[in-house]
Design a protein around this motif. Structure first.
Motif, PDB file in Angstrom:
ATOM      1  N   ILE A  34       0.988  -1.096  -0.058  1.00 35.72           N
ATOM      2  CA  ILE A  34       0.086  -0.029  -0.003  1.00 35.72           C
ATOM      3  C   ILE A  34       0.873   1.122  -0.062  1.00 35.72           C
ATOM      4  O   ILE A  34       0.622   2.149  -0.848  1.00 35.72           O
ATOM      5  CB  ILE A  34      -0.846   0.198   1.197  1.00 35.72           C
ATOM      6  CG1 ILE A  34      -1.958  -0.966   1.097  1.00 35.72           C
ATOM      7  CG2 ILE A  34      -1.395   1.359   1.432  1.00 35.72           C
ATOM      8  CD1 ILE A  34      -3.146  -0.733   0.196  1.00 35.72           C
ATOM      9  N   ARG A  35       1.812   1.379   0.873  1.00 31.10           N
ATOM     10  CA  ARG A  35       2.595   2.520   1.016  1.00 31.10           C
ATOM     11  C   ARG A  35       3.387   2.833  -0.218  1.00 31.10           C
ATOM     12  O   ARG A  35       3.832   3.813  -0.583  1.00 31.10           O
ATOM     13  CB  ARG A  35       3.560   2.418   2.271  1.00 31.10           C
ATOM     14  CG  ARG A  35       2.774   2.398   3.597  1.00 31.10           C
ATOM     15  CD  ARG A  35       3.753   2.251   4.859  1.00 31.10           C
ATOM     16  NE  ARG A  35       2.984   1.920   5.808  1.00 31.10           N
ATOM     17  CZ  ARG A  35       2.521   3.049   7.059  1.00 31.10           C
ATOM     18  NH1 ARG A  35       2.867   4.015   6.676  1.00 31.10           N
ATOM     19  NH2 ARG A  35       1.738   2.588   7.945  1.00 31.10           N
ATOM     20  N   ASP A  36       3.838   1.455  -1.113  1.00 38.09           N
ATOM     21  CA  ASP A  36       4.806   1.664  -2.042  1.00 38.09           C
ATOM     22  C   ASP A  36       3.924   2.354  -3.130  1.00 38.09           C
ATOM     23  O   ASP A  36       3.935   3.374  -3.818  1.00 38.09           O
ATOM     24  CB  ASP A  36       5.245   0.486  -2.199  1.00 38.09           C
ATOM     25  CG  ASP A  36       6.324   0.460  -3.580  1.00 38.09           C
ATOM     26  OD1 ASP A  36       6.950   1.339  -3.961  1.00 38.09           O
ATOM     27  OD2 ASP A  36       6.075  -0.682  -4.453  1.00 38.09           O
ATOM     28  N   LYS A  37       2.812   1.239  -3.629  1.00 37.06           N
ATOM     29  CA  LYS A  37       2.138   1.642  -4.909  1.00 37.06           C
ATOM     30  C   LYS A  37       1.095   2.865  -4.678  1.00 37.06           C
ATOM     31  O   LYS A  37       0.981   3.989  -5.327  1.00 37.06           O
ATOM     32  CB  LYS A  37       1.237   0.574  -5.062  1.00 37.06           C
ATOM     33  CG  LYS A  37       1.888  -0.945  -5.222  1.00 37.06           C
ATOM     34  CD  LYS A  37       2.201  -0.911  -6.865  1.00 37.06           C
ATOM     35  CE  LYS A  37       3.025  -2.139  -6.972  1.00 37.06           C
ATOM     36  NZ  LYS A  37       2.525  -3.397  -6.680  1.00 37.06           N
ATOM     37  N   ILE A  68      -5.607   7.844  -7.281  1.00 35.56           N
ATOM     38  CA  ILE A  68      -4.971   7.359  -6.247  1.00 35.56           C
ATOM     39  C   ILE A  68      -5.793   6.203  -5.715  1.00 35.56           C
ATOM     40  O   ILE A  68      -5.569   5.111  -5.130  1.00 35.56           O
ATOM     41  CB  ILE A  68      -5.099   8.439  -4.971  1.00 35.56           C
ATOM     42  CG1 ILE A  68      -4.319   9.548  -5.594  1.00 35.56           C
ATOM     43  CG2 ILE A  68      -4.762   8.145  -3.811  1.00 35.56           C
ATOM     44  CD1 ILE A  68      -4.524  10.927  -4.687  1.00 35.56           C
ATOM     45  N   LYS A  69      -7.299   6.182  -5.690  1.00 36.84           N
ATOM     46  CA  LYS A  69      -8.322   5.378  -5.461  1.00 36.84           C
ATOM     47  C   LYS A  69      -7.957   4.081  -6.204  1.00 36.84           C
ATOM     48  O   LYS A  69      -8.056   2.979  -5.586  1.00 36.84           O
ATOM     49  CB  LYS A  69      -9.635   5.923  -5.570  1.00 36.84           C
ATOM     50  CG  LYS A  69     -10.771   5.045  -5.218  1.00 36.84           C
ATOM     51  CD  LYS A  69     -10.914   5.138  -3.909  1.00 36.84           C
ATOM     52  CE  LYS A  69     -11.841   4.075  -3.507  1.00 36.84           C
ATOM     53  NZ  LYS A  69     -12.182   4.026  -1.809  1.00 36.84           N
ATOM     54  N   ASN A  70      -7.585   4.086  -7.403  1.00 38.15           N
ATOM     55  CA  ASN A  70      -7.433   3.045  -8.245  1.00 38.15           C
ATOM     56  C   ASN A  70      -6.273   2.221  -7.729  1.00 38.15           C
ATOM     57  O   ASN A  70      -6.504   0.841  -7.639  1.00 38.15           O
ATOM     58  CB  ASN A  70      -7.392   3.260  -9.577  1.00 38.15           C
ATOM     59  CG  ASN A  70      -8.543   3.788 -10.396  1.00 38.15           C
ATOM     60  OD1 ASN A  70      -9.762   3.818  -9.951  1.00 38.15           O
ATOM     61  ND2 ASN A  70      -8.299   4.467 -11.756  1.00 38.15           N
ATOM     62  N   ALA A  71      -5.247   2.804  -7.515  1.00 46.07           N
ATOM     63  CA  ALA A  71      -4.137   2.366  -6.984  1.00 46.07           C
ATOM     64  C   ALA A  71      -4.371   1.367  -5.662  1.00 46.07           C
ATOM     65  O   ALA A  71      -3.929   0.353  -5.486  1.00 46.07           O
ATOM     66  CB  ALA A  71      -2.820   3.221  -6.888  1.00 46.07           C
ATOM     67  N   ALA A  72      -5.072   2.257  -4.775  1.00 41.88           N
ATOM     68  CA  ALA A  72      -5.434   1.774  -3.303  1.00 41.88           C
ATOM     69  C   ALA A  72      -6.305   0.502  -3.687  1.00 41.88           C
ATOM     70  O   ALA A  72      -5.739  -0.879  -2.899  1.00 41.88           O
ATOM     71  CB  ALA A  72      -5.932   2.782  -2.525  1.00 41.88           C
ATOM     72  N   SER A  73      -7.207   0.657  -4.389  1.00 43.35           N
ATOM     73  CA  SER A  73      -8.061  -0.510  -4.589  1.00 43.35           C
ATOM     74  C   SER A  73      -7.636  -1.849  -5.147  1.00 43.35           C
ATOM     75  O   SER A  73      -7.643  -2.854  -4.804  1.00 43.35           O
ATOM     76  CB  SER A  73      -9.378  -0.263  -5.359  1.00 43.35           C
ATOM     77  OG  SER A  73     -10.190   0.840  -4.843  1.00 43.35           O
ATOM     78  N   GLU A  74      -6.624  -1.529  -6.202  1.00 39.05           N
ATOM     79  CA  GLU A  74      -5.756  -2.477  -6.665  1.00 39.05           C
ATOM     80  C   GLU A  74      -5.035  -3.332  -5.739  1.00 39.05           C
ATOM     81  O   GLU A  74      -4.878  -4.691  -5.600  1.00 39.05           O
ATOM     82  CB  GLU A  74      -5.097  -1.963  -8.112  1.00 39.05           C
ATOM     83  CG  GLU A  74      -4.637  -3.313  -8.956  1.00 39.05           C
ATOM     84  CD  GLU A  74      -3.736  -2.578  -9.949  1.00 39.05           C
ATOM     85  OE1 GLU A  74      -4.474  -1.340 -10.422  1.00 39.05           O
ATOM     86  OE2 GLU A  74      -2.575  -3.101 -10.091  1.00 39.05           O
ATOM     87  N   VAL A  75      -4.453  -2.609  -4.789  1.00 36.39           N
ATOM     88  CA  VAL A  75      -3.426  -3.346  -3.897  1.00 36.39           C
ATOM     89  C   VAL A  75      -4.250  -3.771  -2.766  1.00 36.39           C
ATOM     90  O   VAL A  75      -4.178  -5.132  -2.296  1.00 36.39           O
ATOM     91  CB  VAL A  75      -2.676  -2.373  -3.328  1.00 36.39           C
ATOM     92  CG1 VAL A  75      -1.522  -3.118  -2.083  1.00 36.39           C
ATOM     93  CG2 VAL A  75      -1.694  -1.609  -3.920  1.00 36.39           C
TER      94      VAL A  75
END
Lengths: 551, 551
Positions: free
Chosen positions: B436-439, B488-495
């Motif tokens: 999470i922190r990385d992506k 941002i949301k997409n990156a979070a949801s993906e992880v």
């Protein structure tokens, strides 16, 4: 499901397929669990004296002597390693564990045997069996340990062909994730095997229904098994982390999650579905460290009312005792040797981490405030050595009578002995209890006579109400056992519903309680559940007649 | 539902219908909760300094100034007392509580307002409104407090007419059953009103989501609200005893039961259904005595890893602390004044009955074993007087920043500030956290630049895993906020999905998470849920687009 964990241990142990000898056709468990004919004669003699009438123990017939309807279906060659039409297998799988079923078995009455029995050894084989049933329209009846007391594995008379699917080859603990304290377990594993695989890591599922030695994880999940513990996390519902299940429409697998508020819970749709939506193959289960700190106290109360009031106060204090089992004066007299007027409350605490002495003293303090009697030196506290407590005195007596139950001893002797359980909010208790004792007592007197017993214990207790568990027994009149039992059962079921309880707290609905259940659940819930079933099992092959009649 | 209890008190209090002034159209709560323009300018000035760029606070327009699409439907005379097409009502009910929605409101963008807003004051009126919608095929969107951050009350662009059904007139505690510790409560009651009606009897629901002042019981139930407490019974799921709900096919009412293993749970089908299956009018809720014994400790850890390891050990010891909230170094620095490298674990115990000193000492002992730092005199223990603990020092600082949140201050200032939450098993944590922190960190840097923050706390903790709650913020680029947020949301949801978590732990699915949710639940569960919906809501009028797209 293997890809759902990051770094857990592979613990697959080879316990052989299948693991044990032949199941008994007339009592719970295996043939090796059966009592001897000498033991049964001894029991008959005891009952003769108790009831003042002649009781005899019929010989148990040889399984090969039975006449059985010829299989109505033929097994395709591709499934011949997995599916059998062997007569003894069909006999063994005809009945669950209700005493009327087992009596029929002893009399050699097998009107509705399954036409075949499948023992799939892999998910591929299970899938093939289910595809075959679905294609042919055969009823597919999932079978765990066969301990159902609600006709949960019976073959309905409405179908033209039926296959019982015995899951006993799904008997492995596949992985233990000791960081998350969870294990991936196959659904057909029996209680003792599960615990013995968890023990080396210091873990336990800590779920011990009374059927524990002979019932399976899958059976516990689909029947919402209650477990032995009285408060907080005891239902199997609380221990399920994720489920893998085959349906006629394909695989259903939920994600391993410690908690989630994402939509309704998929697992909660499966838990309690009693084989009507699919057949479980695996589940990730929350496990815990084995308790080593223990404390036990048996508190005696002068009256039933004082005892259940104390029980309410203790559960509402949210101390979360592992045990908070209340025996009414009849049970406390019979099982724990009290005087027949006093009630016994067994309080137990357990922890893997923390001394339990302070907690039990607090609970005992509440009990004493409501008139409970116990001396300080009767509060047994184990110091962390893992030693058990509560194996002596009244608590020990009770424990032996609960755990040591051998259902086979009285089977076929003419005894009408059964239980029914419920749960009801405290505001409706004690009227609920009074009405049960009045209405069911009257019918017992009518059909059995004065020589009957009716007693109650609490198996589970919630802040908002108890789960009372009633036991009745007496000698039935020859030849009329089914009718007599039915009259008692009808009276009980009527009160359970009219007095505001549930038709079953942890024995499940099965076929036995389908009508009672229809009176307590929202009508539209059945509508929704039928729609759900239709979407997963369009040909309605899965355990038809359980929960509700097929469309 | 009144007939379900035997002897509870009638406590209906008249709080007036509707109770409060007008809801704010651009922030949570009512107009009286809105910050002043001066306060917003002050915040803008602060942000200007913080981020080194000019931030201005736009004037909040007058609600009357907005241009709104004309209602596409006309209200029949029979419903004119209940349903309004008043412009301000339609404006107020266009959006939930997500910051992007509220920004749109401040900009005066109301592309999809409801065509009408209903305020039913009785079950008969609610039934009439729903019948009308069903007959006409209008979308019916249930509305509680409007605090959804997942677009749970938005009007989908796919429908030709939509009625928002505001439940605020269902605002009464109807009965308190103090023997069973349960209350019959109307679904539209706001948190503070519920608690104030329970307080005279010494009771509390003890369910405090962060939206508590502005959200409703019905909203909590249908979104599986998490509550403020960290372990054991905190989810609204645990407090529901029975539910009464109207569907287009009629009424659904479950039986009051403390526990039941009779089939799948009807309530568990409703809990989390987010308005797609029916509209709740009442529920019997388990209540409890108000805590008077308290203990609090803020334990400081030198590293994040030491802190979450300690948290795991405490939850797995099953002490069931009321609070076990872990702040990572960033949050501990920002909200509790620590040095930015240390993590803070806030441990709290509460009881109505029992001193909590021993329990907190045990928990602190476990924390110290994992490197936690706290002196004995920082362990605050309240003796039963009911006095609160933890209002000073680091814990007090954190509390103020959590409870005192005023969402309105930054609305419309250009700040991109949001949260996402999940739950994941311990074996996948800390890789989950690192990813999470990385992506998400990378995307934050891309779209916001270096001046961003990303931090984590645990809101709930389970034996098998934590529920991490991430907060990010930074100044967005002018005019591109939606796109930046979406990246941002997409990156979070993906992880969240790829690293093994849930797309939401307690914020619900709504329309925002429908796609993410589709990747975590069994496909066949959606099949089953669609079938369920079809059976209860054949015309698919109820909250279309939530959980999944209509057929």
């Amino acid at each position: 499901m293997g890809n759902q964990n990051a770094k857990s241990k592979q613990v697959r142990s080879d316990r052989g397929q299948p693991a044990r000898g032949r199941k008994s056709f007339w009592t719970w468990g295996w043939e090796s669990d059966e009592p001897t004919q000498a033991q049964r004669r001894e029991t008959a003699k005891h009952l003769s004296q108790l009831y003042g009438q002649e009781v005899t123990a019929p010989e148990i017939p040889d399984i090969e002597s039975f006449e059985l309807r010829a299989p109505r279906i033929s097994v395709p060659d591709t499934l011949s390693d997995v599916v059998t039409t062997d007569k003894s297998e069909r006999v063994i799988h005809t009945y669950g564990g209700h005493f009327l079923e087992l009596n029929k078995a002893i009399r050699g009455e097998f009107e509705e045997p399954p036409d075949a029995v499948a023992y799939p050894g892999s998910e591929q084989e299970l899938e093939a069996v289910l595809d075959w049933c679905d294609g042919k329209g055969y009823a597919a009846v999932p079978y765990g340990g066969g301990t159902t007391v609600v006709n949960g594995v019976s073959i309905p008379g409405t179908v033209d062909g039926a296959v019982t699917i015995d899951m006993e080859r799904f008997n492995q603990v596949l992985e233990i994730d000791d960081v998350s304290r969870a294990a991936r377990v196959q659904a057909g594993i029996f209680g003792p095997d599960l615990e013995s695989d968890l023990r080396p890591g210091g873990f336990t599922l800590r779920h011990f229904p009374q059927s524990f030695p002979w019932s399976t994880l899958g059976g516990w999940i689909v029947t919402r098994s209650g477990g032995h513990y009285a408060t907080n996390h005891t239902h199997i519902d609380d221990f399920v982390e994720s489920i893998r299940m085959i349906t006629p429409q394909g695989w259903w697998e939920s994600r391993r999650l410690p908690g989630s508020g994402a939509g309704p819970s998929p697992d909660r749709m499966v838990i309690g579905s009693e084989g009507t939506l699919g057949i479980l193959t695996e589940a990730w289960m929350r496990i815990q460290k084995r308790p080593v700190f223990r404390a036990t106290a048996g508190v005696v109360f002068p009256t039933w009312e004082a005892a259940y009031t104390a029980t309410r106060h203790i559960v509402q204090a949210k101390l979360w005792p592992a045990n908070l089992r209340l025996l009414d004066p009849a049970e406390a007299g019979r099982a724990a040797g009290l005087d027949g007027k006093q009630a016994l409350l067994i309080i137990g605490f357990e922890s893997a981490e923390l001394p339990q002495g302070e907690l039990i003293k607090l609970a005992v303090g509440i009990a004493r405030d409501s008139g409970g009697l116990i001396s300080d030196d009767e509060i047994l506290i184990s110091d962390g050595s893992g030693e058990t407590t509560g194996r002596d005195g009244a608590v020990g007596n009770w424990r032996s009578s609960f755990i040591g139950v051998n259902a086979g001893l009285t089977n076929g002797l003419g005894l009408i002995g059964d239980t029914f359980e419920s749960a009801v909010t405290w505001d409706k208790w004690p009227e609920f209890d009074a009405e049960i004792r009045d209405k069911v007592g009257k019918v017992l007197k009518e059909v059995i006579g004065d020589a009957h017993s009716l007693s109650c214990r609490f198996t589970h207790v919630y802040t908002d109400g108890p789960a009372p568990y009633y036991t009745f027994s007496g000698m039935g009149k020859k030849g009329g056992q089914e009718e007599q039992w039915q009259a008692i059962k009808n009276a009980a079921s009527e009160v359970l519903i009219s007095a505001g309880g549930t038709i079953t707290h942890h024995h499940a609905v099965g076929r036995m309680h389908a009508e009672g259940w229809s009176k307590q659940r929202p009508d539209l819930f059945e509508t929704a559940l039928r729609a759900t079933k239709k979407s997963l099992d369009p040909n309605s092959i899965l355990n038809p007649g359980v929960l509700f009649q097929p469309d």
